[in-house]
Every structure is written in structure tokens, then in C-alpha cells.
Design an enzyme around this catalytic site. Sequence first.
Site, PDB file in Angstrom:
ATOM      1  N   GLY A  55       0.793  -1.216   0.000  1.00 19.43           N
ATOM      2  CA  GLY A  55       0.000   0.000   0.000  1.00 19.43           C
ATOM      3  C   GLY A  55       0.825   1.264   0.000  1.00 19.43           C
ATOM      4  O   GLY A  55       0.335   2.332  -0.387  1.00 19.43           O
ATOM      5  N   SER A  56       2.091   1.172   0.402  1.00 19.99           N
ATOM      6  CA  SER A  56       2.962   2.346   0.407  1.00 19.99           C
ATOM      7  C   SER A  56       3.584   2.612  -0.955  1.00 19.99           C
ATOM      8  O   SER A  56       4.148   3.682  -1.176  1.00 19.99           O
ATOM      9  CB  SER A  56       4.077   2.164   1.446  1.00 19.99           C
ATOM     10  N   SER A  97       7.141   4.459   3.190  1.00 20.81           N
ATOM     11  CA  SER A  97       6.733   3.395   4.113  1.00 20.81           C
ATOM     12  C   SER A  97       5.752   3.997   5.100  1.00 20.81           C
ATOM     13  O   SER A  97       6.128   4.842   5.916  1.00 20.81           O
ATOM     14  CB  SER A  97       7.935   2.820   4.853  1.00 20.81           C
ATOM     15  N   SER A  99       4.275   2.784   7.768  1.00 20.38           N
ATOM     16  CA  SER A  99       4.633   2.537   9.165  1.00 20.38           C
ATOM     17  C   SER A  99       5.993   3.098   9.530  1.00 20.38           C
ATOM     18  O   SER A  99       6.273   3.367  10.700  1.00 20.38           O
ATOM     19  CB  SER A  99       4.638   1.033   9.444  1.00 20.38           C
ATOM     20  N   THR A 102       8.993  -0.705   7.234  1.00 18.22           N
ATOM     21  CA  THR A 102       9.066  -1.682   6.144  1.00 18.22           C
ATOM     22  C   THR A 102      10.522  -2.005   5.846  1.00 18.22           C
ATOM     23  O   THR A 102      11.302  -1.129   5.453  1.00 18.22           O
ATOM     24  CB  THR A 102       8.379  -1.135   4.887  1.00 18.22           C
ATOM     25  N   ARG A 149      -2.954   0.445   3.113  1.00 19.56           N
ATOM     26  CA  ARG A 149      -3.745   0.520   1.867  1.00 19.56           C
ATOM     27  C   ARG A 149      -4.856   1.550   1.953  1.00 19.56           C
ATOM     28  O   ARG A 149      -5.369   1.990   0.920  1.00 19.56           O
ATOM     29  CB  ARG A 149      -4.318  -0.858   1.532  1.00 19.56           C
ATOM     30  N   GLU A 233      -6.558  -8.152  -0.180  1.00 17.12           N
ATOM     31  CA  GLU A 233      -6.473  -7.762   1.225  1.00 17.12           C
ATOM     32  C   GLU A 233      -7.834  -7.544   1.868  1.00 17.12           C
ATOM     33  O   GLU A 233      -8.058  -7.930   3.010  1.00 17.12           O
ATOM     34  CB  GLU A 233      -5.623  -6.505   1.367  1.00 17.12           C
ATOM     35  N   HIS A 249      -0.012 -11.603 -25.995  1.00 18.20           N
ATOM     36  CA  HIS A 249       1.096 -12.368 -26.564  1.00 18.20           C
ATOM     37  C   HIS A 249       1.379 -13.661 -25.814  1.00 18.20           C
ATOM     38  O   HIS A 249       2.323 -14.376 -26.169  1.00 18.20           O
ATOM     39  CB  HIS A 249       2.355 -11.495 -26.592  1.00 18.20           C
ATOM     40  N   LYS A 343       5.398 -11.885   8.598  1.00 14.41           N
ATOM     41  CA  LYS A 343       6.318 -10.992   9.295  1.00 14.41           C
ATOM     42  C   LYS A 343       6.829 -11.625  10.581  1.00 14.41           C
ATOM     43  O   LYS A 343       8.007 -11.481  10.943  1.00 14.41           O
ATOM     44  CB  LYS A 343       5.619  -9.657   9.595  1.00 14.41           C
TER      45      LYS A 343
END
Length: 353
Positions: A55-56, A97, A99, A102, A149, A233, A249, A343
Amino acid sequence: MQPAELRKVDPGGMYAHIRAFPEHIKQGIDIGREVNLETLQSADYRSIVVAGMGGSAIGGDLLLSYLAPELEIPFEVWRDYDLPSHAGQRTLVICSSYSGETEETLSAYTEAVKRGCQVLVITSGGTLSRRASERKHPALIIPPGLPPRAALGYSFAPLLIALGRLGLCVDHTNELERVAATLREIQVGQLIESENSRARFIAQEIHGSTAVIYTGGGLLRAAGVRFKGQICENAKQPAFCNQIPEFNHNELVGWQKHETAGGAFTVVMLRDEEEHPLIKRRFEIVTELLRSRKVKTLVVESEGESRLERMLGMVHLLDFVSFYLAVLNKVDPTPVEFINYLKDKLGKFRGMA
């Protein structure tokens, strides 16, 4: 949907976050106006890199889609731990970022410092903000407390204003203000309150299937990427995205035996009036071909008087689609448990290293 119903299906308040997008844009304009960019204004830029994830990073994708016709230097969005090899003293590296924690973006920031790049930070705080303050790098500080997000207005608008102030694009402030006002005006009825809204209709058409999103390579490219991420999400189901002409293609042939998949897909084609004539014709042929193979296909046209309004209007519409799809799937749109699990596992792995 009544407030009591919302609280039941959406305890994390994603609906309110999406609805606040126009206000976030307006606040983001002020953030972009107020940041001190003096240390960045004398550089002779040769490229722009937005380093971010999830989202960043999507704000950078939208900037690239929107500014492509007027940018005179290369612009790319970098989703990795380092930086592209060309990044150097004449590169503006924007480390994004939400937060401020990241790990990929912090790594890219360290690399930008090492190479002597010109650095601009956009974050709500955390380690990234602290490091930028220590090195006196300009920082766009945006409000905390949102899922990344849901902070798109804050990650897009300040950067657009900042790039204009640095002379890397024209000043889009007035247009951005008009679009924010327009988005607020069209919310009621078209997106939120009407049972027959476009957002509800699209969500109902996708429900029970996997969305495959196709865009042209121009204005709506990033909107397709954003929609894929929002479905994953918010609605907690997989979605996929590709572009015309590249999709023609290779991936196109995959639909030849669509019946073997039991009709488990819905193709969503995002269309815009500025498409190249051959892109437009490709869409028409592909739509006809897919429908002949019994592939459920939706065409969603952008609306608005300007390129910016059409792009952000499409993003806003599809954000609501992802929310209504979450409601139909009976899931809370806010938590991202698998990302948190990843994480946590990565943190334990680092602790063992």
C-alpha cells in the site's frame, strides 16, 4: 448499509477509511505544500525512484501512470531491498513506508544514503522518520493509525505536490483539489447508499469467482494493480492483473480451454477514453473472443472530465467494490492475518541468524 450492519461486518472501519479518501487527498495537498524541500531544489535530476512496498508503493504507481505524458526523466517504482543500478547523485529517491518500519524500504533508504542520492521520505513515523530526521532529509509526515492501503490519499497527493514544487512536473494543486471535491460529491448514491450502485453491482458479479483484471498500459494500469491488491487484502480472495497488449502475446491462449476451469473466473476490463486506437481494438476483439468461450466478462469504463478524475475515480470506485466483495464473502476487510504471520516468521528467522 446501516451503521449497525457496518459495525457487525466491518469492526475495523475499512468502510469509513475508503469513504474518507477525498478528505485524505485534501489533507495530503497541505502536507505537500508545507514540507521544506529546500535541500532538494537545486539538484539536476536525471531519474526518479519511488522505493516502497504494498500500500505504500501504489501511490508511486499512480503517479507514474498519471505523469507519464509530461515527465522528462525516467520514473520507476522499486519494490526490493536495494536500488536500481543507475540510482546515484542525480536521482531523487522517494522512500515510502507508511509505518516507517518496512524492511525493504529501510534497506533502500540505507542504499540511497550510501550512493549519495537525493532523498525524500514519506511516512507516518517509525524508524524511517527517525533516520530521515538524523540525516536532515525532507520528510512528508502523514497521519498514523490507518492500514497502509487505506492511506492512499496521503501517499499520492503529497508526492504529486512535492514533485510540482521541485519542477519535475507542472503544478497540479488546483486540479487535485477539484477532483477531491468531485469524488466527495459522487459518493452518495453512485458508490455508497444506493442498492443499485456500480460498486455493489460489480462486487455481486465477481462474487463466487476469481477476478482477472485487464487494463491498457496507460492511465489505468496502476488502477488495475490497486484493484487486485484490494480484492486480496479486503475481500480475502486471490485476484490477478495483466495488461494489453502484453497479455495478448501469451496469457490470452490460456483462455482457450476455459471450460476446464468450470467458469471459476470473472474478467474485469478497465477501460479509458485515451486508449491507443490499437489498444481499443484489441480490447474489443478479446472481449468478443472471451465471451465466445463462455468467460464471464465485465467492462468498467472510467468517468470524469480530466485524466486525474478518471484515474482516481476508478480507484475509488474499485476500492468500494473490494469492500462490498468482503461483505459478500462474510469477512472483516481490515485484518491481514497471513501478512502478519509472514512478518512474525521472518522476525524469528532473523533472530536465529
